[in-house]
Structure formats: structure tokens, C-alpha cells
Design an enzyme around this catalytic site. Structure first.
Site, PDB file in Angstrom:
ATOM      1  N   GLN A 174       0.251  11.831  -5.062  1.00 35.85           N
ATOM      2  CA  GLN A 174       0.315  11.988  -3.613  1.00 35.85           C
ATOM      3  C   GLN A 174       1.689  11.603  -3.062  1.00 35.85           C
ATOM      4  OE1 GLN A 174      -3.410  10.999  -1.377  1.00 35.85           O
ATOM      5  NE2 GLN A 174      -4.030  10.018  -3.286  1.00 35.85           N
ATOM      6  N   ASP A 218       0.852  -1.194   0.000  1.00 37.45           N
ATOM      7  CA  ASP A 218       0.000   0.000   0.000  1.00 37.45           C
ATOM      8  C   ASP A 218       0.886   1.243   0.000  1.00 37.45           C
ATOM      9  OD1 ASP A 218      -2.318   1.485   0.076  1.00 37.45           O
ATOM     10  OD2 ASP A 218      -2.544   1.361   2.241  1.00 37.45           O
TER      11      ASP A 218
END
Length: 642
Positions: A251, A220
Site C-alpha cells: 500500500q 503507523d
């Protein structure tokens, strides 16, 4: 299998149904990536009958790992015992405990993971006593930061090519620091991934064994990985390429921790033939916020070409507000939160964000002035509180008798007449005779006479009783025995603090007891141990602590710290040139693009209300600063300033 696909869009289904081989899932903000990852894991276990112990899922916070595990188990309808779903550092520590004895690392499998305060204390000792330098001039945090940079790149600190005039000192300090940690039978946080990659890299058979252990690896927040984490993943996929990563190049905001944008951009090059899935539908924000965020990030030249969209209902749009100064800005932010609260928005659904921590003071004063409940993310950590550290000290010496620092801490807590000079005499005797602090206690009759010897003997006898009880005892029983045996409550309540302060300290102790009970409830009985609990505590991150905040308070935090969160109302303050983008980054194209990604992260936290606030002037670092509007506001082409 239909229930595992219920409610998913087509790209999400593709990710869940992916079989063997590498896959990258490009997941925009609010695109349901957690649901996608957890359903893929559930499918592997339930439909593909993969043993949970053959699956490794890694992320960056314990909070995220816990949430994912809970979702997987809910989907399965049972506990997923054996599933490795944890942070990078937790996975590294777990492997390292199993293999450390096979290498000349100078630690045993009961090694301790020391906290930041212990690292600082040991580095101060290195600077003052080993290097004979003035600690006022040569700062321990500076040296530790240099060593952590080496570790983040997967290189031993004694071998790293440091920059600047202090490079030779850093290498010398690294050798002394390593020697001190060996004596303590300890690793620091950065050592975990460094040494596990050293072990796997040096031993081909061991590497292949662990690579075969994990049939599937899921990662992740892949865009946030640093070099040593990438090396860890590369070693664990050496016999297969069954790696699925989820991330968003837009991000990638942690360049200061050595995350590199090209890690995610180059995934297909590093894993040829990788399947690519794009999650572009935003389930969080209004169309106005999604479209403005797209418009902003399109100004970055180095990125994946993707466009997020949403089917959510329209919202109030984005409001740009201009103030005379930072005080006016802070009072306005408070007033806006009060207004939204009167309309029914909970305090916990409001964020006030800023670029630098120094901006928080004036905001806090405004919230205090109006009596509005708030949290500051990054505040004092629970496990750093004095009374908690004292009790953890007892647990640490029972787990690792070589922990001299923990012995020093507990020797006179509660007060038992063993002052600083007595403790120092024991430390010096231990060092002179190459003994642990615990072994030196047994020889204390050579050091002390009379009353002092009786006090030392009483302490030794008390610890011997605890050592005997600790063998085979549950952690919760051991902790309660310590608390009762040393009469900790009476001592804590009688330290001379105000009644409220003493009561708060005792409540913290009760919270520690609860934390131990939760650990035992969450861990299979045959795996729960004192060592396991202390490892969990050591691996708690600042982000995990902040996630446990009071949900009925406005959150004040930096743009970096808001990642992974969401709220109905988001107010971004200080949207001025020199703050966001920060003046240190404005003349470097790569850093300027990271600043834009940072602003993008802040914007995309908002579900419905997004405010961009700036001041015409503000005091920053003791100096007045002209508040020219950020270039990012111009890039959004918003015309509703007021």
C-alpha cells in the site's frame, strides 16, 4: 491481561506482547492493525506501568490519531493524559515550541503555523516584489512545491540541489520567503519537521534528552514516511531502538510525496535484530476479493512475500463492466448504487473511485441528475471558508500580534470604514518604521485625521478590550466575546447574500463554536489554550476534513484518497490502459509497480461488492481517448465482463 488479548489472532498477540527493541508489523488490508497497535499501547500503560508521557505514537491524520486514542482510553477505562498520540507534524510542532528559543530560527514559542493561502500570498509577494518577476509567468505554487521538496528531504531550501533552469531562482526565493515568515513569527507546514530535525541534529544534549523522554515509539503507516520523517524517528531513537512500526509495502502509493518503498523493505537493515510480525488475515473482504488482490500484487517484483487470506463467507465475486463512453459509465454507476440501496445498503457504504480528479465531473452530473446524495472527497475545506477565516483572523492576532496578514484581514470585517487604502497606509507605515501592524495602529494619529482617525481609533480600542479579555480567558469564551463584540451575526446575515446562503454561513460559525468546545472537552484544562486550538486548526489535513463527511452519502474520490477507508460497495471507474496504470508511469518499472499498488488499495477497500468499470472511449483533458482494458484486469484473469 487476558482482556487485552481477547479476540486477537496469534500474530496480533505477538505484536501486542512485544517488549523492548525494534519491531515491524507487516499488516495487510483489513487485518486489524489499529486494534493491535492500540492494545499494545494499553498494555504498556496498564501492565508495564509505563508513564503515558513516555510513549510517542505517530500517524498521518488527526482522524487516525483520535480514533487510536479513543480506543486506548476505552481499553484503559480512563483518560490517557500525557500520551503523545498524534500526527508527525503535531509532534514536531509540540517539540519545536519547547526548543525554538534555543536556536537562531528567528521565531518565538508563540509562532503560528500558516495555512496554504497565506503561503501562496507570501510567495506571490516574493516573486513580484523581491525577485521582480512576472507572477503570471512564475507561479507561486511551483516555487512553493520546490521548497516543500527540499523540506521533505530534511534540507534547508536555501541549500537544496534543485533540478532545472529555475534552481537559482528557487534558492533566492527561499531566502526571501524565510525572511518574510520570520517577520510573521510563523512556520509553514513543511517547516515543522525540517526545523525540529535541524534542532535535534545540531544539539547532541537536546537530542539525547528527547530520545530519553520517549521510551517507546510507535509508527503507523510506516510505508508512507518521507526522508525528513525518517530522520525525525532516527534522532528520537538515538539512545534506544524501542521503535515499533506498522505498515504494508503493498500500500505504498505516495511516491509523489517522496515516500519510498525501500523504507519499509529495508527496516530490518536499518534496525538489526528487528522482530517481524505478519498480519495476513483479512477481516474486511470476501475471499473472492482477497484472492484477486493477491493475484494482482504478486505481479510486483519488489515486495515482501506475503499472502493474505480470510475466513469470511463467500460473496458475489468481482464484476467487470464495459461501456461505450464515460457518460454511460456514470449513469450505470448511479443505477448500480440505486440498486444496492434498494437492497438495504446505506449510501454511505458505497464508494465510486477514479484515478484522476478530472473524471469526477461527469460522475457528479449523473448523481445530481438522479438526486442521489454524494460527497466529493477533497471539496472545499471548512476552515478555508471566508466567515471562518475572518473569525480565526481575530484569534490569530490575539495569539500572535506579529501576524500582519491576519490584521489586514480583520481590519474591515465587519465593515467599519477601514478600506483597502487605509489598511495599505498602515502596512507601509509599519514596514517603514519596522513596526508590527498592531504597533502601527497606536501611531495612527500620525497618518490620519478627522473621520478616518476616529474609525482607526475605534478599531484600536476594540482590539485593546479583546486583548485584555483574552488574558486567561477560555478559548470558547473569547470566541463568543468576539462574535458578540463585533456583532458578527448581524453583519454576516446582512451582507446581501440570499437568505439560504447567509443562514449557511451562520451555521458554519456555530460549527466553529462547537469545534472550540470540543477542543476544550478533549484537552486537559491546564493544557487547553488559544495557541493550542489554533495549532490544531493549522494541522487539520484534507483527509481529516473528508473523514467528517456526511456518512449517508455516496463517496466519490480518487484512488489515492480512498486509502484507510472501507465500504460494502466499491466501484472503480476508468480501469483502462493510460488511466490505471497512468500513461505517465507505464514505461517506468518502479512507477508501474506503484500504479499496481494503487489499484490494489482501491480493490481492497471493498467489503462485499467490487466493480471494475471501463469505457471503450472517453474524453480526457479535452481529447478523445481509446479505452483499452487495463493490464491489471488481464492480470486478475476475470472472465465475467459484461
Amino acid at each position: 491481561m487476558s482482556d487485552l488479548l481477547d479476540g486477537l489472532n496469534e500474530p496480533q498477540k505477538q505484536a501486542v506482547l512485544h517488549g523492548l527493541g525494534p519491531m515491524i508489523v507487516l499488516a495487510g488490508p483489513g487485518s486489524g492493525k489499529t486494534a493491535t497497535v492500540t492494545r499494545r499501547i494499553a498494555r504498556l500503560i496498564r501492565e508495564k506501568e509505563v508513564d503515558p508521557s513516555r510513549i510517542l505514537g505517530v500517524t498521518f491524520t488527526n482522524k487516525a490519531a483520535t480514533e487510536m486514542r479513543e480506543r486506548v482510553e476505552k481499553l484503559l477505562g480512563r483518560k490517557a493524559y500525557g500520551l503523545w498520540l498524534c500526527t508527525f507534524h503535531a509532534a514536531a510542532a509540540r517539540i519545536l515550541r519547547k526548543v525554538v528559543g534555543q536556536f537562531p530560527f528567528g521565531r518565538t514559542s508563540t509562532f503560528e503555523i500558516i495555512d496554504q493561502s497565506t503561503q501562496t500570498k507570501e510567495m506571490k509577494a516574493v516573486i513580484q516584489h523581491d525577485l521582480k518577476l512576472d507572477e503570471k509567468e512564475y507561479k507561486a505554487p511551483t516555487f512553493l512545491s520546490a521548497l516543500q521538496e527540499a523540506k521533505a528531504h530534511g534540507i534547508l531550501p536555501t541549500d537544496y540541489e534543485y533540478r532545472g533552469q529555475l534552481a537559482p531562482l528557487y534558492r533566492k526565493a527561499a531566502a526571501f520567503y524565510e525572511a518574510r515568515l520570520r517577520v510573521l513569527n510563523a512556520f509553514d507546514f513543511g517547516d515543522l519537521l525540517l526545523y525540529v530535525t535541524q534542532a535535534l541534529d545540531q544539539d547532541k544534549d537536546l537530542r539525547e534528552e528527547w530520545s530519553r523522554t520517549f521510551q517507546y515509539i510507535l509508527v503507523d503507516e510506516y510505508q508512507d514516511t518521507c526522508p525528513v520523517q525518517l530522520l525525525f524517528l532516527d534522532l528520537l531513537t538515538s539512545t534506544h531502538k524501542n521503535i515499533s512500526v506498522v505498515g504494508d509495502d503493498a500500500q505504498c502509493i505516495f511516491g509523489f510525496t517522496f515516500a519510498n518503498l525501500h523504507t519499509i523493505l529495508d527496516f530490518a537493515r536499518d534496525y538489526p535484530g528487528a522482530k517481524e510480525v505478519r498480519l495476513e488475515q483479512n477481516y474486511r473482504s470476501t475471499p473472492e476479493i482477497v484472492e484477486a488482490s493477491n493475484m494482482l500484487i504478486e505481479n510486483n517484483r519488489v515486495r515482501y512475500d506475503k499472502t493474505c487470506f480470510t475466513a469470511n463467507a463467500s460473496g458475489p465475486g468481482i464484476t467487470v463492466v464495459v461501456h461505450d463512453g464515460e457518460k454511460q459509465e456514470s449513469w450505470w454507476a448511479v443505477a448500480e448504487c440505486m440498486k444496492r440501496h434498494r437492497e438495504g445498503v446505506p449510501w454511505g457504504e458505497m464508494f465510486v473511485l477514479y484515478r484522476t480528479n478530472s473524471q469526477s465531473r461527469v460522475l457528479e452530473e449523473a448523481f445530481v441528475g438522479k438526486g442521489i446524495p454524494y460527497n466529493v472527497k477533497g471539496a472545499f475545506k471548512f476552515y478555508d471558508r471566508e466567515e471562518i477565516q475572518d473569525l480565526l483572523g481575530y484569534l490569530k492576532v490575539l495569539s500572535n500580534p506579529a501576524n500582519r496578514i491576519a490584521w489586514e484581514r480583520i481590519a474591515n470585517k465587519p465593515t467599519r470604514g477601514l478600506g483597502a487604502s487605509t489598511v495599505q497606509a498602515i502596512v507601509e507605515y509599519a514596514q517603514e518604521h519596522s513596526l508590527t501592524f498592531r504597533a502601527a495602529l497606536n501611531d495612527s494619529h500620525y497618518l490620519f485625521k478627522g473621520v478616518t482617525q476616529k474609525k482607526v481609533a475605534a478599531f484600536t480600542a476594540q482590539m485593546q478590550r479583546l486583548e485584555i479579555f483574552a488574558e486567561g480567558a477560555k478559548v470558547s469564551s473569547l470566541l463568543q466575546t468576539i462574535i458578540d463584540g463585533i456583532d458578527f451575526k448581524a453583519w454576516l446575515l446582512g451582507k446581501g447574500d440570499t437568505t439560504s446562503a447567509a443562514a449557511d454561513r451562520w451555521q458554519n460559525v456555530l460549527e466553529l463554536v462547537r469545534a472550540v468546545e470540543m477542543y476544550e472537552n478533549d484537552t486537559p484544562p491546564d493544557e487547553a489554550s488559544l495557541l493550542g486550538f489554533l495549532e490544531r486548526v493549522a494541522l487539520v489535513t484534507q483527509e481529516d476534513e473528508a473523514a467528517a463527511r456526511d456518512k449517508d452519502k455516496v463517496l466519490l474520490t480518487t484512488l489515492h484518497s480512498c486509502k484507510g477507508l472501507e465500504a460494502q460497495v466499491v466501484i472503480i471507474t476508468g480501469v483502462e490502459q493510460g488511466l490505471i496504470p497512468h500513461f505517465n508511469a507505464m514505461h517506468d518499472p518502479a512507477q508501474s509497480e506503484e500504479e499496481r499498488r494503487l489499484f490494489y488499495v482501491g480493490m481492497t477497500r471493498a467489503k462485499r461488492f467490487l466493480y471494475l468499470s471501463r469505457a471503450r472511449s472517453r474524453w480526457l483533458h479535452g481529447k478523445p481517448m481509446d479505452g483499452r482494458p487495463s493490464q491489471f484486469i488481464r492480470e486478475l484473469a476475470l472472465d465475467n465482463s459484461r
